[in-house]
Scaffold this motif. Structure first.
Motif, mmCIF file in Angstrom:
data_model
loop_
_atom_site.group_PDB
_atom_site.id
_atom_site.type_symbol
_atom_site.label_atom_id
_atom_site.label_comp_id
_atom_site.label_asym_id
_atom_site.label_seq_id
_atom_site.Cartn_x
_atom_site.Cartn_y
_atom_site.Cartn_z
ATOM 1 N N SER A 1 1.144 -0.647 0.226
ATOM 2 C CA SER A 1 0.047 -0.471 -0.190
ATOM 3 C C SER A 1 0.822 0.703 -0.257
ATOM 4 O O SER A 1 0.730 1.861 -0.636
ATOM 5 N N LEU A 2 2.161 1.283 0.490
ATOM 6 C CA LEU A 2 2.713 2.539 0.585
ATOM 7 C C LEU A 2 3.352 2.398 -0.831
ATOM 8 O O LEU A 2 3.689 3.999 -0.854
ATOM 9 N N ARG B 1 8.915 1.614 8.139
ATOM 10 C CA ARG B 1 8.437 2.831 8.956
ATOM 11 C C ARG B 1 9.367 3.920 7.559
ATOM 12 O O ARG B 1 9.341 5.456 7.879
ATOM 13 N N GLU B 2 9.648 4.089 6.862
ATOM 14 C CA GLU B 2 10.031 4.515 5.870
ATOM 15 C C GLU B 2 10.072 4.243 4.579
ATOM 16 O O GLU B 2 10.151 2.779 3.819
ATOM 17 N N ILE B 3 9.508 4.872 3.728
ATOM 18 C CA ILE B 3 9.598 4.897 2.223
ATOM 19 C C ILE B 3 10.263 5.518 1.411
ATOM 20 O O ILE B 3 10.380 7.251 1.805
ATOM 21 N N LEU C 1 6.326 16.530 -4.235
ATOM 22 C CA LEU C 1 5.361 14.658 -4.338
ATOM 23 C C LEU C 1 6.071 14.394 -3.270
ATOM 24 O O LEU C 1 4.647 13.208 -2.848
ATOM 25 N N THR C 2 6.607 14.764 -2.631
ATOM 26 C CA THR C 2 7.104 14.132 -1.114
ATOM 27 C C THR C 2 5.971 14.562 -0.409
ATOM 28 O O THR C 2 5.727 13.543 0.905
ATOM 29 N N GLU C 3 5.354 15.519 -0.023
ATOM 30 C CA GLU C 3 4.576 16.459 0.965
ATOM 31 C C GLU C 3 3.141 15.426 0.484
ATOM 32 O O GLU C 3 2.162 15.429 1.275
ATOM 33 N N LYS D 1 8.697 7.689 7.504
ATOM 34 C CA LYS D 1 10.106 8.686 6.683
ATOM 35 C C LYS D 1 9.523 8.466 5.295
ATOM 36 O O LYS D 1 9.559 7.825 4.655
ATOM 37 N N VAL D 2 9.436 9.915 4.850
ATOM 38 C CA VAL D 2 9.130 9.683 3.178
ATOM 39 C C VAL D 2 10.311 10.191 2.899
ATOM 40 O O VAL D 2 10.860 12.243 2.842
#
Length: 144
Positions: free
Chosen positions: A59-60, A80-82, A99-101, A118-119
């Motif tokens: 899903s992430l 916990r991170e993508i 995009l990150t936001e 964390k993205v």
């Protein structure tokens, strides 16, 4: 709570740092993190089934991959991170930050997640040129 009840700073750091969110300041903190990892790795330790875990990771990645300009994405650190790799010729620096936001907001709104995620978005352009012969080809020498 540990701070509120006047617990020793070493204990507070061990509690705060055992998931890597805060910098480790003592060997005891490292031992607590190792013990937590060993304990959490045993079968049945986590309430989440393997299927739910895999679905959460997918899903992430799907959220990230559905955006224009995304080349690939990887859910890491147990979700916990993508990390998102974008196409540098499609997205400029501003669009990459946006995009990150947007991915962060969509994860926050659409998914149930434990703790923080964390993205990280990576935009890298590489330009390679060769001087002289093309690789793999040799010039023939002329004989006099």
């Amino acid at each position: 709570m540990a701070k509120a009840f006047g617990e020793d700073p070493i204990v507070i750091n061990a509690i705060a740092s055992h998931h890597g969110d805060v910098e480790v300041t003592s060997p005891i903190s490292s031992l607590v993190a190792i013990a937590d990892a060993v304990s959490g790795a045993r079968p049945g330790a986590r309430s989440e089934s393997v299927e739910e875990y895999i679905n959460r990771l997918h899903s992430l990645e799907k959220i990230a991959n559905d955006h224009k300009g995304v080349q690939e994405s990887y859910a890491i650190q147990a979700g916990r991170e993508i990390r998102i790799v974008v196409q540098p010729k499609v997205l400029d620096d501003k669009a990459t930050a946006d995009l990150t936001e947007n991915v962060k907001d969509q994860i926050e709104n659409d998914l149930t997640y434990p703790g923080k995620i964390k993205v990280t978005t990576i935009r890298e352009l590489r330009a390679v040129e060769y001087v002289g012969d093309k690789p793999g080809k040799k010039k023939k020498k002329k004989r006099a």
